[in-house]
Scaffold this active site. Structure first.
Site, PDB file in Angstrom:
ATOM      1  N   LYS A 221     -10.337  11.293  70.555  1.00 41.88           N
ATOM      2  CA  LYS A 221      -9.387  10.403  69.871  1.00 41.88           C
ATOM      3  C   LYS A 221      -8.928   9.302  70.819  1.00 41.88           C
ATOM      4  CE  LYS A 221      -8.843  12.671  65.806  1.00 41.88           C
ATOM      5  NZ  LYS A 221      -8.126  13.707  65.100  1.00 41.88           N
ATOM      6  N   ARG A 257     -10.986  21.273  66.489  1.00 38.18           N
ATOM      7  CA  ARG A 257     -12.066  20.448  65.919  1.00 38.18           C
ATOM      8  C   ARG A 257     -12.587  19.532  67.028  1.00 38.18           C
ATOM      9  NH1 ARG A 257     -12.766  15.451  63.609  1.00 38.18           N
ATOM     10  NH2 ARG A 257     -14.090  15.360  61.761  1.00 38.18           N
TER      11      ARG A 257
HETATM   12  N1  HH2 Z   1      -9.884  13.949  62.591  1.00 34.52           N
HETATM   13  C1  HH2 Z   1     -10.853  13.161  62.091  1.00 34.52           C
HETATM   14  C2  HH2 Z   1     -11.514  13.512  60.907  1.00 34.52           C
HETATM   15  N2  HH2 Z   1     -11.194  14.646  60.251  1.00 34.52           N
HETATM   16  N3  HH2 Z   1      -9.895  16.611  60.085  1.00 34.52           N
HETATM   17  C3  HH2 Z   1      -8.925  17.411  60.551  1.00 34.52           C
HETATM   18  N4  HH2 Z   1      -8.583  18.541  59.906  1.00 34.52           N
HETATM   19  N5  HH2 Z   1      -8.242  17.112  61.718  1.00 34.52           N
HETATM   20  C4  HH2 Z   1      -8.531  15.985  62.436  1.00 34.52           C
HETATM   21  O1  HH2 Z   1      -7.866  15.757  63.484  1.00 34.52           O
HETATM   22  C5  HH2 Z   1      -9.552  15.109  61.940  1.00 34.52           C
HETATM   23  C6  HH2 Z   1     -10.229  15.466  60.742  1.00 34.52           C
HETATM   24  C7  HH2 Z   1     -11.220  11.892  62.786  1.00 34.52           C
HETATM   25  O2  HH2 Z   1     -12.081  12.117  63.858  1.00 34.52           O
HETATM   26  P1  HH2 Z   1     -13.653  11.810  63.914  1.00 34.52           P
HETATM   27  O3  HH2 Z   1     -14.419  12.877  63.260  1.00 34.52           O
HETATM   28  O4  HH2 Z   1     -13.950  11.595  65.333  1.00 34.52           O
HETATM   29  O5  HH2 Z   1     -13.863  10.452  63.165  1.00 34.52           O
HETATM   30  P2  HH2 Z   1     -14.383  10.163  61.705  1.00 34.52           P
HETATM   31  O6  HH2 Z   1     -13.240  10.213  60.775  1.00 34.52           O
HETATM   32  O7  HH2 Z   1     -14.966   8.803  61.818  1.00 34.52           O
HETATM   33  O8  HH2 Z   1     -15.346  11.169  61.282  1.00 34.52           O
END
Ligand code: HH2
Length: 283
Positions: A221, A257
């Site tokens: 993040k 995660r």
């Molecule tokens: N963060 C992201 C996406 N989904 N789900 C949960 N439960 N908690 C989180 O902190 C969370 C999530 C965002 O991160 P990332 O997967 O790196 O990005 P993207 O949304 O582009 O997939």
């Protein structure tokens, strides 16, 4: 698995591996190649020790554009079919806020619906979650992904996030989702400044009193890069992610995660070994 409570299915610390089936992750090739690459990545995450893989076809990163239903289905359904079609399907979570995507995913065997809107987006998602018997993750987010980082404001971030999660938990239960199937997530990076994220991590223990397993995503993040003085550092934050994930675990998180599964599994196994010896009687 689905008859178990969430805590039984994923004893802490459990690692959730991130599989983003989005164009920026898999830009080259046609659908088949994308699917093949995504499935291979999922298998790697599982082999490295992920307890489950979180498949997402719509980015929720700050500034992300919304994705239409057909496009999101086109991205995730072939991957889910391939991953879940075998004899011993792995535990897969679907990262979506769309009822139809969740319906298709759970029908194919996904065991968790991970909804960053905490059932405030698609009005049909609560019913799908209730009917499916899948686990459900409710995430705190202030605003929408497109604008949430513009000017996040709270009176007192920890108590506001806690009150929100308590209210969304009650809503999910009233909608027919069994409480023992629900995880809560403070939504690190979802409408929060660096300070808000740090306060939530420091005082995560206050959310444990909600009585539900906590899922926490700090991996890669942007606030970690900012903390290290490099606003562009998104790939170079592994050590920071490990520290934050271990501290979140130590304060009560159940599921972490993460993108880099193996180092997190190793760091969390070490943290757990230390935790287990905390109460050892001194001779
Ligand atoms: N963060 C992201 C996406 N989904 N789900 C949960 N439960 N908690 C989180 O902190 C969370 C999530 C965002 O991160 P990332 O997967 O790196 O990005 P993207 O949304 O582009 O997939």
């Amino acid at each position: 698995m689905l008859r178990q409570s969430l805590a039984e299915a994923f004893p802490r610390p459990a690692v959730m591996g991130v599989l983003n089936v989005t164009p920026d992750s898999f830009s080259d090739g046609g659908v088949y190649r994308e699917t093949e690459a995504a499935v291979a990545r999922a298998r790697t995450l599982l082999a490295e020790g992920a307890a489950l893989v979180d498949v997402g076809g719509s980015s929720t990163r700050p500034g992300a554009e919304p994705v239409g239903l057909d496009e999101e289905l086109r991205r995730v359904v072939p991957v889910l079919e391939c991953l879940l079609g075998g004899e011993r399907p792995p535990a897969v979570s679907i990262d979506t806020s769309k009822a139809e995507v969740a319906r298709r995913a759970t029908a194919l065997g996904a065991v968790m619906v991970n909804d960053v809107t905490a059932l405030r987006g698609d009005p049909e998602l609560a019913g799908v979650a209730a009917d499916s018997s899948a686990f459900l993750c409710l995430v705190h987010m202030q605003g929408e992904p497109g604008t949430m980082q513009a000017n996040p404001r709270y009176g007192e971030v920890v108590s506001e996030v806690k009150a929100f999660l308590e209210q969304r938990l009650a809503f999910a239960v009233a909608s027919g989702v069994a409480e023992q199937r629900i995880a809560l997530d403070p939504g690190i990076g979802f409408g929060k400044t660096v300070q808000h994220n740090l306060q939530l991590l420091a005082r995560l223990g206050e959310l444990v009193t909600l009585g539900r397993p906590l899922l926490v995503g700090v991996s890669r993040k942007r606030f970690l890069g900012r903390l290290l003085g490099d606003t562009e550092a998104t790939q170079g934050t592994l050590a920071a992610s490990l520290a934050a994930s271990v501290l979140a675990y130590e304060r009560g998180a159940s599921i972490l995660r993460v993108h880099d599964v193996r180092p997190h599994v190793e760091a969390l196994a070490t943290a757990r070994a230390v935790e287990e010896n905390k109460a050892w009687p001194r001779s």
